[in-house]
Scaffold this motif. Structure first.
Motif, mmCIF file in Angstrom:
data_model
loop_
_atom_site.group_PDB
_atom_site.id
_atom_site.type_symbol
_atom_site.label_atom_id
_atom_site.label_comp_id
_atom_site.label_asym_id
_atom_site.label_seq_id
_atom_site.Cartn_x
_atom_site.Cartn_y
_atom_site.Cartn_z
ATOM 1 N N SER A 24 0.853 -1.182 0.000
ATOM 2 C CA SER A 24 0.000 0.000 0.000
ATOM 3 C C SER A 24 0.893 1.237 0.000
ATOM 4 C CB SER A 24 -0.907 0.007 1.238
ATOM 5 O OG SER A 24 -1.703 1.181 1.274
ATOM 6 N N ARG A 39 -5.677 2.663 -0.567
ATOM 7 C CA ARG A 39 -6.508 1.495 -0.258
ATOM 8 C C ARG A 39 -6.255 0.403 -1.301
ATOM 9 N NH1 ARG A 39 -10.365 2.864 3.717
ATOM 10 N NH2 ARG A 39 -9.269 4.421 4.994
ATOM 11 N N GLU A 43 -10.713 -3.252 -0.201
ATOM 12 C CA GLU A 43 -10.844 -2.383 0.965
ATOM 13 C C GLU A 43 -11.836 -1.262 0.675
ATOM 14 O OE1 GLU A 43 -6.441 -2.985 3.001
ATOM 15 O OE2 GLU A 43 -6.878 -1.133 1.908
ATOM 16 N N SER A 44 -12.391 -0.689 1.754
ATOM 17 C CA SER A 44 -13.369 0.399 1.601
ATOM 18 C C SER A 44 -12.668 1.668 1.121
ATOM 19 C CB SER A 44 -14.079 0.658 2.933
ATOM 20 O OG SER A 44 -13.128 1.039 3.930
ATOM 21 N N CYS A 51 -8.117 4.755 -3.795
ATOM 22 C CA CYS A 51 -7.559 3.430 -4.078
ATOM 23 C C CYS A 51 -6.196 3.571 -4.767
ATOM 24 C CB CYS A 51 -8.518 2.640 -4.976
ATOM 25 S SG CYS A 51 -10.161 2.423 -4.262
ATOM 26 N N THR A 71 -15.966 0.249 -2.657
ATOM 27 C CA THR A 71 -14.941 -0.780 -2.460
ATOM 28 C C THR A 71 -13.936 -0.693 -3.592
ATOM 29 O OG1 THR A 71 -16.561 -2.233 -1.422
ATOM 30 C CG2 THR A 71 -14.511 -3.249 -2.160
#
Length: 222
Positions: A24, A39, A43-44, A51, A71
């Motif tokens: 990440s 993210r 993942e949320s 993201c 998501t």
């Protein structure tokens, strides 16, 4: 409007950037102010918590209730390919079965076999090769069998019963494997001590092979 409601100016960010889990990277938040951990897949996410775009991820709101976050998912583009109801990304390698391996490419896919595609030609010791599926194995294998299964059924009818003598049975000998010199011929027979069907071989000689021509010898004159 969303940017004006959620983003404060000037930016107020922590002095020490967050420590991100493996995979990440640090990226700017949706306001372009502070560094946050991107993210990852599944993942949320929302406007602020973005993201990892380097992995081709976008915030997918399609399955989220209105007004809530989404998501992280792969961007739905036309370069992917769908096989058996599953979507693969462009360049992704997958195996629909143990016998083939495929690669998604430009909306389609190319596959290569993982099992050998060799061809076994008939030979005197295996005149009728056949490829069959073997339980517990992915790839088929070659076996040798008698061409006419009626011969085997006929042979079983003359197999001895317990306490009875063996009734001999055999096919004709095959043609010699060599047109000159030593070769061998085969047949299926039960003429053995166990009275069981087996492939038998014997040497054969149709004719001797011609002798090789003698090399030219020069003759000197005296």
């Amino acid at each position: 409007q969303v940017c004006a409601q959620l983003c404060r100016r000037p930016c107020y960010c922590p002095w020490v950037p967050p420590r991100c889990p493996r995979g990440s990277p640090l990226v700017l938040d949706g306001c372009g102010c502070c560094k946050i951990c991107a993210r990852r897949l599944g993942e949320s996410c929302d406007f602020l918590h973005v993201c990892d775009q380097s992995q081709g991820l976008v915030c997918d709101y399609s399955s989220a209730p209105a007004g809530t976050g989404g998501t992280c998912n792969f961007e739905d583009d036309e370069e992917g390919c769908e096989v058996n109801g599953r979507l693969y990304r462009d360049g992704e390698i997958f195996q629909p079965s143990c016998k083939i391996q495929c690669r998604c490419s430009d909306g389609g896919f190319n596959c290569i076999p993982l099992c050998q595609e060799d061809v076994r030609l008939p030979t005197p010791d295996c005149p009728y090769p056949r490829r069959v599926e073997i339980p517990g194995k992915c790839c088929p294998e070659w076996i040798c069998e008698v061409q006419n299964q009626q011969l085997l059924r006929d042979a079983r009818t003359v197999s001895p019963l317990p306490g009875h003598p063996c009734q001999e049975w055999a096919t004709e000998w095959s043609a010699c494997s060599a047109t000159c010199g030593l070769g061998f011929a085969t047949r299926v027979s039960n003429q053995n001590r166990s009275c069981r069907l087996e492939t038998q071989r014997r040497l054969c000689l149709l004719s001797p092979c011609p002798a090789p021509a003698a090399p030219f010898a020069a003759v000197s004159e005296g």
